[in-house]
Design an enzyme around this catalytic site. Sequence first.
Site, PDB file in Angstrom:
ATOM      1  N   ASP A   1       9.426   2.581   1.701  1.00 52.19           N
ATOM      2  CA  ASP A   1       8.282   3.345   2.202  1.00 52.19           C
ATOM      3  C   ASP A   1       8.150   3.083   3.696  1.00 52.19           C
ATOM      4  OD1 ASP A   1       5.800   4.301   2.957  1.00 52.19           O
ATOM      5  OD2 ASP A   1       4.721   3.493   1.226  1.00 52.19           O
TER       6      ASP A   1
ATOM      7  N   LYS B   1       3.148   9.872   8.312  1.00 54.91           N
ATOM      8  CA  LYS B   1       2.299   9.614   9.488  1.00 54.91           C
ATOM      9  C   LYS B   1       2.834  10.134  10.837  1.00 54.91           C
ATOM     10  CE  LYS B   1      -0.699   6.038   7.745  1.00 54.91           C
ATOM     11  NZ  LYS B   1      -0.370   5.404   6.466  1.00 54.91           N
TER      12      LYS B   1
ATOM     13  N   PHE C   1       0.859  -1.190   0.000  1.00 53.38           N
ATOM     14  CA  PHE C   1       0.000   0.000   0.000  1.00 53.38           C
ATOM     15  C   PHE C   1       0.894   1.239   0.000  1.00 53.38           C
ATOM     16  CE2 PHE C   1      -2.258   3.572   1.852  1.00 53.38           C
ATOM     17  CZ  PHE C   1      -3.406   3.574   1.091  1.00 53.38           C
TER      18      PHE C   1
HETATM   19  C1  LIG Z   1      -0.740   5.540   5.078  1.00 54.67           C
HETATM   20  C2  LIG Z   1       0.301   5.111   4.130  1.00 54.67           C
HETATM   21  C3  LIG Z   1       0.519   5.795   2.923  1.00 54.67           C
HETATM   22  C4  LIG Z   1      -0.338   6.942   2.489  1.00 54.67           C
HETATM   23  O1  LIG Z   1      -0.234   8.031   3.340  1.00 54.67           O
HETATM   24  P1  LIG Z   1      -1.324   9.207   3.242  1.00 54.67           P
HETATM   25  O2  LIG Z   1      -0.814  10.237   4.200  1.00 54.67           O
HETATM   26  O3  LIG Z   1      -2.634   8.616   3.646  1.00 54.67           O
HETATM   27  O4  LIG Z   1      -1.347   9.677   1.845  1.00 54.67           O
HETATM   28  C5  LIG Z   1       1.554   5.365   2.123  1.00 54.67           C
HETATM   29  N1  LIG Z   1       2.329   4.326   2.457  1.00 54.67           N
HETATM   30  C6  LIG Z   1       2.138   3.652   3.602  1.00 54.67           C
HETATM   31  C7  LIG Z   1       3.052   2.517   3.946  1.00 54.67           C
HETATM   32  C8  LIG Z   1       1.110   4.000   4.461  1.00 54.67           C
HETATM   33  O5  LIG Z   1       0.899   3.302   5.579  1.00 54.67           O
END
Ligand SMILES: *Cc1c(COP(=O)(O)O)cnc(C)c1O
Length: 404
Positions: free
Chosen positions: A225, A254, A138
């Site tokens: 990521d 986050k 994701f």
């Molecule tokens: C939440 C998340 C995203 C997206 O972040 P947003 O701030 O919602 O755009 C991307 N990569 C990972 C691993 C995530 O957990």
Amino acid sequence: MNAPDPVVASPMPHVMNTYGRLPVALSHGQGCWVWDTRGRRYLDGLAGIAVSTLGHNHPKLVPALQDQVSKIIHSSNYYEVPLQETLAARLCELSGLDSVFFCSTGLEANEAALKLARKFGHDRGIERPEVIVYERAFHGRSIATLSATGNPKVQAGFGPLVEGFVRVPMNDLAAIEAVAKSNPHVVAIFLETIQGEGGINPSRADYLQGLRAICDRQNWLLMLDEVQCGIGRTGKWFAHQWAGIRPDVMPLAKGLGSGVPIGAVVTGPRAARIFGPGNHGTTFGGNPLAMRAGVETLKIMVEDGLLENAAARGAQLRQAFETQFAGLAGVKEIRGAGLMIGIELDRPCGALLQRAADAGLMISVTADSVIRLLPPLILTAAEADEIVRILVPLVKAFLADPKA
Ligand SMILES: *Cc1c(COP(=O)(O)O)cnc(C)c1O
């Protein structure tokens, strides 16, 4: 998630219906506790999806943000923003990397990473650069990041997808070697060090080390990521540090601002000079309020020993769940690192969200059947015990329910 009930009018009729929401409105919080508008108290096992690193109303963060709001909230990237350099230098120090681009969300950080990968390819004469991505990954909900995401539910209805991705399974170096042999367009490998939305699926340390070696050999970018698993959540600043490697590109978001929207892409020497003026930008990225939130969050994490705490409370929770769920056939696996914990059941368990809320605990369920815990890193030992005390009987009752 809960399907919206068509008979009961939505309490938010003008808000676009993009989330299955619990009928709970939180009004305030203190530490790891939050209260709803009816005065009910909940233990926060989710931290707003790994965002509220310092919990709620932190006694050091709040005055710092108040101070910043009274000075300047937004200036513009047309000018120098000294707090950007302060936060960038700190992120480089913590990661061993060189250079940072600031934005406001996780998907923006990932978009920047994908643009870096493409330009890295073009700069080397690769006209149609491709990026290796993963099953169950994701990376966000923009058109490019949902194309990189390995979940058909996230992609359905939004085609045509962005091209230039090659998908592989996790933790399988042979699959990467096969792509390296057959595909001369590849420029980068892009993965979550620990998959979050996909069900708390960790990359093995030897796998990450293998990826590092392959990227060095092939002159590819290793792009990790860490939007969800970074910023101390696993007990190290960044989850890949458990494997003793460094990425070339690391998107963060986050937890970095402890609730204030912020994103960042941290890059090593191979990626630090790909972008020049005009290649990328954002109006809000790097604004003084977000930068102050990042600087203060990282500072307080050190002062309050939150990396050590994340590791210790995570071990405590994992051990308690292992003991309490031992021999329970419906619990398939307990996974994760530090305060990023997934409990996989043998069936979809979205119904547990409401049951946990009714019992005074906020959790999430991801990948249909994985209970996910991402509490604030300030969680105390007593609060960790309380999570176990509330959650274990709920799970046992749920698994014993023939309708579940
Ligand atoms: C939440 C998340 C995203 C997206 O972040 P947003 O701030 O919602 O755009 C991307 N990569 C990972 C691993 C995530 O957990």
